[in-house]
Design a protein around this motif. Structure first.
Motif, PDB file in Angstrom:
ATOM      1  N   ILE A   7       0.870  -1.179   0.000  1.00 26.40           N
ATOM      2  CA  ILE A   7       0.000   0.000   0.000  1.00 26.40           C
ATOM      3  C   ILE A   7       0.900   1.219   0.000  1.00 26.40           C
ATOM      4  O   ILE A   7       1.768   1.355   0.865  1.00 26.40           O
ATOM      5  N   MET A   8       0.682   2.091  -0.997  1.00 23.93           N
ATOM      6  CA  MET A   8       1.504   3.295  -1.112  1.00 23.93           C
ATOM      7  C   MET A   8       0.633   4.531  -0.958  1.00 23.93           C
ATOM      8  O   MET A   8      -0.528   4.532  -1.363  1.00 23.93           O
ATOM      9  N   GLY A   9       1.236   5.584  -0.398  1.00 20.78           N
ATOM     10  CA  GLY A   9       0.559   6.867  -0.294  1.00 20.78           C
ATOM     11  C   GLY A   9       0.812   7.689  -1.539  1.00 20.78           C
ATOM     12  O   GLY A   9       1.596   7.316  -2.406  1.00 20.78           O
ATOM     13  N   HIS A  10       0.158   8.840  -1.636  1.00 19.31           N
ATOM     14  CA  HIS A  10       0.310   9.683  -2.826  1.00 19.31           C
ATOM     15  C   HIS A  10       1.709  10.277  -2.950  1.00 19.31           C
ATOM     16  O   HIS A  10       2.091  10.733  -4.020  1.00 19.31           O
ATOM     17  N   ASP A  11       2.459  10.256  -1.882  1.00 20.69           N
ATOM     18  CA  ASP A  11       3.842  10.730  -1.965  1.00 20.69           C
ATOM     19  C   ASP A  11       4.791   9.583  -2.315  1.00 20.69           C
ATOM     20  O   ASP A  11       6.006   9.709  -2.197  1.00 20.69           O
ATOM     21  N   GLU A  12       4.236   8.461  -2.759  1.00 16.59           N
ATOM     22  CA  GLU A  12       4.961   7.263  -3.181  1.00 16.59           C
ATOM     23  C   GLU A  12       5.702   6.575  -2.048  1.00 16.59           C
ATOM     24  O   GLU A  12       6.545   5.719  -2.280  1.00 16.59           O
TER      25      GLU A  12
END
Length: 174
Positions: free
Chosen positions: A3-8
Motif C-alpha cells: 500500500i503506497m501513499g500519494h507521496d509514493e
C-alpha cells in the motif's frame, strides 16, 4: 501486498497466503488502511480468489503481466507488489475487462452444463459401442442414441428381451 501513499512512500507491506482466511485478513487490512483502489497481475487463475475477496470492498484493476513487464523499472518477484502499486499510483496501467460476478457465475454454470453434455455424449457413445460388440445395432434404427426409442430398447435388452421384432417395436417415428 503493498500500500503506497500519494507521496509514493510505502505505508504498508505484507505477504499473505492463498487460503480464504488469509485473503479475508488481507482485505480487512486494506480497508482499515483506507485502500479504495487496487491492482493485481492476471496470472493464470491465481488472481480469481483474490479478486473475489476484494471486489466488493474497492475498485480493482486486473493487469496483464506482459504490460507490467514492458514498463521501465525494476521487475522481480520480490518487487512486484511495490512496482504494481507505484504504476497504479501514477495511473500508468489500464485494467483488463472482468465481468460482473453474476456474469462470471453464469459463465461457470454454462461451462459446467457444456462439460456435462460432453459427458452424456461420451458415455452414450460408449454404451452404443458396447451394444455393437454384443450384436445389437440399435443406432442403425434410431435418429439419436440419446432419444426415447434408443433408451427404451436398451431397457428391454437389460431386462432380457433380445428378440429383434420386440426391440423394433420401441422405435418410434419414421
Amino acid at each position: 501486498l503493498c500500500i503506497m501513499g500519494h507521496d509514493e512512500a510505502i505505508i504498508f507491506e505484507k505477504t499473505y497466503g492463498v487460503l480464504t482466511p488469509e485473503l479475508r485478513q488481507m482485505c480487512t487490512d486494506m480497508v482499515e488502511r483506507g485502500v479504495t483502489e487496487a491492482a493485481m497481475e492476471s496470472t493464470a487463475t491465481y488472481w480469481v480468489p483474490v479478486w473475489n475477496e476484494l471486489c466488493e470492498s474497492m475498485e480493482l484493476k486486473l493487469v496483464n503481466p506482459y504490460f507490467i513487464k514492458q514498463l521501465p523499472g525494476r521487475k522481480s518477484d520480490v518487487k512486484d507488489a511495490q512496482w504494481i502499486a507505484e504504476c497504479l499510483l501514477k495511473n500508468l496501467i489500464k485494467g483488463s475487462f472482468v465481468p460482473e460476478p453474476t456474469v462470471q457465475d453464469m459463465r461457470k454454470l454454462n461451462r459446467r452444463i457444456f462439460d456435462l453434455q460432453e459427458d452424456v455424449t461420451y458415455y452414450s457413445n460408449k454404451l452404443d459401442a458396447a451394444l455393437h460388440r454384443c450384436g445389437f445395432r440399435l443406432s442403425n434404427y434410431v435418429a439419436k442414441i440419446t432419444g426415447k426409442s434408443y433408451r427404451k430398447a436398451v431397457e428391454l435388452i437389460a431386462s432380457g428381451v433380445t428378440d429383434p421384432n420386440e426391440l423394433i417395436k420401441c422405435v418410434h417415428g419414421r
